[in-house]
Scaffold this active site. Sequence first.
Site, mmCIF file in Angstrom:
data_model
loop_
_atom_site.group_PDB
_atom_site.id
_atom_site.type_symbol
_atom_site.label_atom_id
_atom_site.label_comp_id
_atom_site.label_asym_id
_atom_site.label_seq_id
_atom_site.Cartn_x
_atom_site.Cartn_y
_atom_site.Cartn_z
ATOM 1 N N ASN A 11 10.180 0.252 1.359
ATOM 2 C CA ASN A 11 10.532 -1.167 1.422
ATOM 3 C C ASN A 11 9.236 -1.952 1.267
ATOM 4 O O ASN A 11 8.429 -2.012 2.194
ATOM 5 C CB ASN A 11 11.196 -1.450 2.780
ATOM 6 C CG ASN A 11 11.435 -2.925 3.016
ATOM 7 O OD1 ASN A 11 11.313 -3.741 2.097
ATOM 8 N ND2 ASN A 11 11.764 -3.287 4.252
ATOM 9 N N LYS A 13 8.814 -5.098 0.962
ATOM 10 C CA LYS A 13 8.819 -6.441 1.567
ATOM 11 C C LYS A 13 8.196 -7.455 0.576
ATOM 12 O O LYS A 13 8.408 -7.301 -0.622
ATOM 13 C CB LYS A 13 8.099 -6.424 2.919
ATOM 14 C CG LYS A 13 8.642 -5.300 3.827
ATOM 15 C CD LYS A 13 8.136 -5.358 5.232
ATOM 16 C CE LYS A 13 8.709 -4.162 6.007
ATOM 17 N NZ LYS A 13 8.353 -4.194 7.429
ATOM 18 N N HIS A 97 17.982 -5.733 7.404
ATOM 19 C CA HIS A 97 16.659 -5.367 7.934
ATOM 20 C C HIS A 97 16.331 -6.306 9.100
ATOM 21 O O HIS A 97 16.712 -7.489 9.087
ATOM 22 C CB HIS A 97 15.609 -5.499 6.832
ATOM 23 C CG HIS A 97 14.271 -4.975 7.261
ATOM 24 N ND1 HIS A 97 13.419 -5.724 8.039
ATOM 25 C CD2 HIS A 97 13.669 -3.785 7.070
ATOM 26 C CE1 HIS A 97 12.330 -5.003 8.293
ATOM 27 N NE2 HIS A 97 12.463 -3.821 7.723
ATOM 28 N N GLU A 99 13.831 -7.935 9.869
ATOM 29 C CA GLU A 99 13.169 -9.194 9.487
ATOM 30 C C GLU A 99 14.192 -10.208 8.969
ATOM 31 O O GLU A 99 14.065 -11.407 9.211
ATOM 32 C CB GLU A 99 12.060 -8.908 8.458
ATOM 33 C CG GLU A 99 10.872 -8.235 9.128
ATOM 34 C CD GLU A 99 10.087 -7.276 8.249
ATOM 35 O OE1 GLU A 99 10.191 -7.333 7.011
ATOM 36 O OE2 GLU A 99 9.354 -6.436 8.825
ATOM 37 N N GLU A 169 15.845 1.574 12.866
ATOM 38 C CA GLU A 169 14.482 1.038 12.857
ATOM 39 C C GLU A 169 14.226 0.243 14.129
ATOM 40 O O GLU A 169 14.562 -0.956 14.186
ATOM 41 C CB GLU A 169 14.288 0.113 11.654
ATOM 42 C CG GLU A 169 14.451 0.787 10.314
ATOM 43 C CD GLU A 169 13.637 0.060 9.242
ATOM 44 O OE1 GLU A 169 12.765 0.689 8.662
ATOM 45 O OE2 GLU A 169 13.860 -1.139 9.048
ATOM 46 N N GLY A 175 5.818 -1.951 11.621
ATOM 47 C CA GLY A 175 4.549 -2.602 11.300
ATOM 48 C C GLY A 175 3.554 -2.610 12.440
ATOM 49 O O GLY A 175 2.565 -3.334 12.395
ATOM 50 N N SER A 214 6.806 2.443 11.270
ATOM 51 C CA SER A 214 5.478 3.062 11.263
ATOM 52 C C SER A 214 5.494 4.528 10.851
ATOM 53 O O SER A 214 4.701 5.330 11.365
ATOM 54 C CB SER A 214 4.793 2.881 12.623
ATOM 55 O OG SER A 214 4.586 1.501 12.880
HETATM 56 P P1 PGA Z 1 6.675 -0.047 8.588
HETATM 57 O O1 PGA Z 1 7.983 -0.856 8.138
HETATM 58 O O2 PGA Z 1 6.782 1.329 7.976
HETATM 59 O O3 PGA Z 1 5.530 -0.835 8.003
HETATM 60 O O4 PGA Z 1 6.662 0.000 10.053
HETATM 61 C C1 PGA Z 1 9.236 -0.232 8.150
HETATM 62 C C2 PGA Z 1 10.310 -1.188 7.737
HETATM 63 O O5 PGA Z 1 10.240 -2.380 8.081
HETATM 64 O O6 PGA Z 1 11.265 -0.794 7.045
#
Ligand code: PGA
Length: 255
Positions: A11, A13, A97, A99, A169, A175, A214
């Site tokens: 992803n 983003k 997601h 976000e 997640e 992140g 992560s």
């Molecule tokens: P990350 O993001 O691997 O940077 O933690 C995962 C995600 O938001 O799908």
Amino acid sequence: MSQLTPLIAGNWKLNGTKSLLSEFAHVFNSINISNVDVLICPPSVYIDTLVQLNENTDSILKVGAQTVSEQISGAFTGEISVSMLKELQTEFVIVGHSERRAIFGETPELVAKKYQTTLMNQLTPILCTGETENDRNNNLTFDIVSRDIDAVINLTGIESFKDGIIAYEPVWAIGTGKSATPQQAQEVHHFIRNHLAKHNDEIAQGVRILYGGSVNEKNAAELFKQDDINGALVGGASLVSDKFMSICQHAQSSL
Ligand code: PGA
């Protein structure tokens, strides 16, 4: 990892460039990663670029979108429809997601509509769910994932998980560099599968459940050893081709 074909999904983003996509298409060209599905979800303006790169090479990268409108067409400025994604040969769509939920106010019901719209157009939705740190501290993890999954079941029925994918997640792991432990992830993945099995065991056993938060080239192998983890949804590490490749190789080794 169970018998299901693992999916490693990147992803991107609001990151990436055309030249980074070229690099990925080159690195994943004719690569010997078998029995693992590898997916990149770039920003939607780059989807066509990825498709073109795939056509000009033997890149194994599948193509996905990070979100989609729940609307079919009409006066919805700035939105992108499933049929447009389909025309671009997109196969997968991430929906809900964290976000999108936290920053753009997407509710479980809205996400369920996006999931339904995606499926109705024969694309594969990847439904994201996961608790915040506060939720976890208040023992609400299972309530949150049930809420998000039940919103989809209530709208479209359990059958809609025959052709869909779930990504667990935990928000506190996204992140932050602080992944869930393999045991913490497995506990929730197992709960999700059991939750689906209450409606239909065969569908529950067949659904791929990805872990996200992560994931990197160092922790992937241990995560993939867990019975109910069928791949990963990767943010940061999916922007670096050798890290993403290494995660895909760990998925292959776990088979
Ligand atoms: P990350 O993001 O691997 O940077 O933690 C995962 C995600 O938001 O799908």
